[in-house]
Design a protein around this motif. Structure first.
Motif, PDB file in Angstrom:
ATOM      1  N   GLU A   1     115.536   7.776  25.150  1.00  0.00           N
ATOM      2  CA  GLU A   1     115.033   7.322  26.444  1.00  0.00           C
ATOM      3  C   GLU A   1     115.215   8.424  27.469  1.00  0.00           C
ATOM      4  OE1 GLU A   1     116.433   3.617  27.902  1.00  0.00           O
ATOM      5  OE2 GLU A   1     115.318   2.471  26.411  1.00  0.00           O
TER       6      GLU A   1
ATOM      7  N   CYS B   1     110.237  13.610  26.443  1.00  0.00           N
ATOM      8  CA  CYS B   1     111.329  14.014  27.319  1.00  0.00           C
ATOM      9  C   CYS B   1     111.189  15.512  27.613  1.00  0.00           C
ATOM     10  CB  CYS B   1     112.681  13.714  26.667  1.00  0.00           C
ATOM     11  SG  CYS B   1     113.001  14.642  25.157  1.00  0.00           S
TER      12      CYS B   1
ATOM     13  N   VAL C   1     114.314   9.291  31.895  1.00  0.00           N
ATOM     14  CA  VAL C   1     113.983   8.676  33.173  1.00  0.00           C
ATOM     15  C   VAL C   1     112.742   9.341  33.757  1.00  0.00           C
ATOM     16  CG1 VAL C   1     114.789   8.201  35.515  1.00  0.00           C
ATOM     17  CG2 VAL C   1     116.393   8.118  33.605  1.00  0.00           C
TER      18      VAL C   1
ATOM     19  N   LYS D   1     110.403   5.957  26.589  1.00  0.00           N
ATOM     20  CA  LYS D   1     110.880   6.390  25.283  1.00  0.00           C
ATOM     21  C   LYS D   1     110.064   7.595  24.824  1.00  0.00           C
ATOM     22  CE  LYS D   1     112.293   4.470  20.878  1.00  0.00           C
ATOM     23  NZ  LYS D   1     112.427   3.265  20.083  1.00  0.00           N
TER      24      LYS D   1
ATOM     25  N   ASN E   1     112.577   3.886  32.834  1.00  0.00           N
ATOM     26  CA  ASN E   1     113.010   4.440  31.559  1.00  0.00           C
ATOM     27  C   ASN E   1     111.841   4.399  30.582  1.00  0.00           C
ATOM     28  OD1 ASN E   1     115.642   4.966  32.331  1.00  0.00           O
ATOM     29  ND2 ASN E   1     116.348   2.927  31.767  1.00  0.00           N
TER      30      ASN E   1
END
Length: 108
Positions: free
Chosen positions: A16, A39, A18, A9, A7
């Protein structure tokens, strides 16, 4: 080398996400040194960037055309000793053929 999901950030939105084992394997194979910082949503927004509506961004320099003398803008900084042409002079200029790269001994 074993990879496990991690995980991380997001740098932009703070959520968060993956970093999967498969993504880590890809990063390892490509020899990427850093983990992803964003992300997928934020990365997609960053890659697309703001809609500019087809306008150019960057350097616009005001200068005079070397051929006709009209004031014009160009999307680069002119270098000394090189002519700068306005749009109409540039479009009427004949194309310069590429230099002949045939070896001189092949012509005999």
């Amino acid at each position: 080398m074993d990879f496990v999901d991690r995980n991380l950030k997001c740098l932009d939105c703070g959520s968060e996400f993956v970093f999967t084992a498969g993504e880590q394997l890809f990063f390892h194979d490509k020899e990427f040194k850093n983990d992803p910082k964003r992300c997928k949503d934020c990365k997609g927004k960053r890659v697309k960037g703001p809609k500019t509506g087809g306008t150019r961004t960057g350097t616009e320099t005001r200068t005079s055309c070397s051929q006709c003398g009209v004031e014009t803008t160009v999307p680069f900084r002119p270098t000394q000793g090189r002519p700068v042409l306005c749009r109409s002079c540039f479009q009427t200029k004949p194309a310069i053929p590429p230099p002949d790269t045939t070896p001189t001994d092949a012509l005999q």
